[in-house]
Design a protein around this motif. Sequence first.
Motif, PDB file in Angstrom:
ATOM      1  N   ALA A   1     -41.310  13.388 -30.434  1.00  6.07           N
ATOM      2  CA  ALA A   1     -41.226  14.847 -30.444  1.00  6.07           C
ATOM      3  C   ALA A   1     -39.853  15.316 -29.949  1.00  6.07           C
ATOM      4  N   PRO A   2     -39.571  16.629 -30.024  1.00 10.71           N
ATOM      5  CA  PRO A   2     -38.266  17.156 -29.602  1.00 10.71           C
ATOM      6  C   PRO A   2     -37.861  16.781 -28.181  1.00 10.71           C
TER       7      PRO A   2
ATOM      8  N   PHE B   1     -35.753  13.712 -28.058  1.00 13.53           N
ATOM      9  CA  PHE B   1     -34.433  13.883 -28.658  1.00 13.53           C
ATOM     10  C   PHE B   1     -33.514  14.720 -27.778  1.00 13.53           C
ATOM     11  N   ARG B   2     -34.060  15.689 -27.072  1.00 16.70           N
ATOM     12  CA  ARG B   2     -33.216  16.513 -26.195  1.00 16.70           C
ATOM     13  C   ARG B   2     -32.568  15.650 -25.118  1.00 16.70           C
ATOM     14  N   GLU B   3     -33.300  14.687 -24.606  1.00 13.11           N
ATOM     15  CA  GLU B   3     -32.742  13.761 -23.611  1.00 13.11           C
ATOM     16  C   GLU B   3     -31.581  12.979 -24.214  1.00 13.11           C
ATOM     17  N   LEU B   4     -31.766  12.496 -25.442  1.00 11.63           N
ATOM     18  CA  LEU B   4     -30.726  11.711 -26.101  1.00 11.63           C
ATOM     19  C   LEU B   4     -29.499  12.562 -26.412  1.00 11.63           C
ATOM     20  N   LEU B   5     -29.713  13.792 -26.843  1.00  9.99           N
ATOM     21  CA  LEU B   5     -28.596  14.685 -27.150  1.00  9.99           C
ATOM     22  C   LEU B   5     -27.795  15.009 -25.894  1.00  9.99           C
ATOM     23  N   GLY B   6     -28.493  15.178 -24.775  1.00 13.88           N
ATOM     24  CA  GLY B   6     -27.804  15.418 -23.513  1.00 13.88           C
ATOM     25  C   GLY B   6     -26.964  14.223 -23.106  1.00 13.88           C
ATOM     26  N   THR B   7     -27.487  13.031 -23.350  1.00 13.48           N
ATOM     27  CA  THR B   7     -26.748  11.804 -23.048  1.00 13.48           C
ATOM     28  C   THR B   7     -25.478  11.728 -23.876  1.00 13.48           C
TER      29      THR B   7
ATOM     30  N   ASP C   1     -41.464  19.005 -35.750  1.00 11.65           N
ATOM     31  CA  ASP C   1     -40.506  19.687 -34.876  1.00 11.65           C
ATOM     32  C   ASP C   1     -39.355  18.763 -34.491  1.00 11.65           C
ATOM     33  N   GLY C   2     -39.658  17.479 -34.301  1.00  5.51           N
ATOM     34  CA  GLY C   2     -38.608  16.518 -33.988  1.00  5.51           C
ATOM     35  C   GLY C   2     -37.618  16.394 -35.129  1.00  5.51           C
ATOM     36  N   LEU C   3     -38.129  16.376 -36.353  1.00  4.21           N
ATOM     37  CA  LEU C   3     -37.279  16.293 -37.535  1.00  4.21           C
ATOM     38  C   LEU C   3     -36.393  17.527 -37.655  1.00  4.21           C
ATOM     39  N   SER C   4     -36.973  18.698 -37.406  1.00  2.00           N
ATOM     40  CA  SER C   4     -36.198  19.943 -37.479  1.00  2.00           C
ATOM     41  C   SER C   4     -35.091  19.956 -36.438  1.00  2.00           C
ATOM     42  N   LEU C   5     -35.397  19.470 -35.240  1.00  2.00           N
ATOM     43  CA  LEU C   5     -34.400  19.474 -34.175  1.00  2.00           C
ATOM     44  C   LEU C   5     -33.212  18.592 -34.510  1.00  2.00           C
ATOM     45  N   ILE C   6     -33.457  17.369 -34.945  1.00  2.00           N
ATOM     46  CA  ILE C   6     -32.327  16.464 -35.169  1.00  2.00           C
ATOM     47  C   ILE C   6     -31.459  16.924 -36.339  1.00  2.00           C
TER      48      ILE C   6
END
Length: 232
Positions: free
Chosen positions: A133-134, A137-143, A169-174
């Motif tokens: 889920a999003p 991915f938010r953790e990875l984007l912050g990294t 939602d995860g797909l939309s975010l990335i």
Amino acid sequence: MLNRLRCLPGRRWKSNSTIKRFIDENRAIANTTVFQGTLYEHTVMRELQGKLAMTSLQKTGGANDRGVDIRGSWDVAKVFHTMNPILKLDQTEVPARCKLNGVTFKPFRHKLPRETQLKVLVQCKAFTSSKVAPKEFRELLGTFASLVSGPQRNKTAIMMCSPNMLTKDGLSLINSVPMPLIYLRIEMLRLKGADYDIADSGRLLNYYENEYAAQFLQGMGIKEWLKLSMFK
């Protein structure tokens, strides 16, 4: 839509011996989440090395990994030069500049032959049931934002690996982020009797580039390399 890969007959990559050694040395903790997570990281490294021509892979997962489990290099030029005679990639028109989500960038094809490799930062999520889920991915984007400086952002790809599919939602975010992000669905090793089936499980099942990565890597032949199993 995630690109589904054909399941191929088992092949013994060199790193299978590393996986077997890890299992043999840690049987006492085989039922712990730490064991399962580390085993999955070794499995991911095998698939990245064997099927995507990645090199210099190092497992960095730990208390201070800042969200990165594996680092290495991706020899995308090797993929291009292997696929070019088959697909005539050098005759495919690739724009000199692309613009997406407010960011203008040069596709990697135009960096050849001066540049041949991308740095990779990989995060592994050994989920047994839940979809990605999003939040993950938010953790990875912050990294990525904290570890990769501006000039390096088109020289580095970030990847997330998990045994499960993405949520909508995860797909939309990335697809909304201005950085090359690739999602790899890699299954966990399965038990076969009392031991793990190292040869015929733990395979790369799906490969998905977000919209930024798809434009950045256009004309490189990576998806075709996987579909045609050119890594064999």
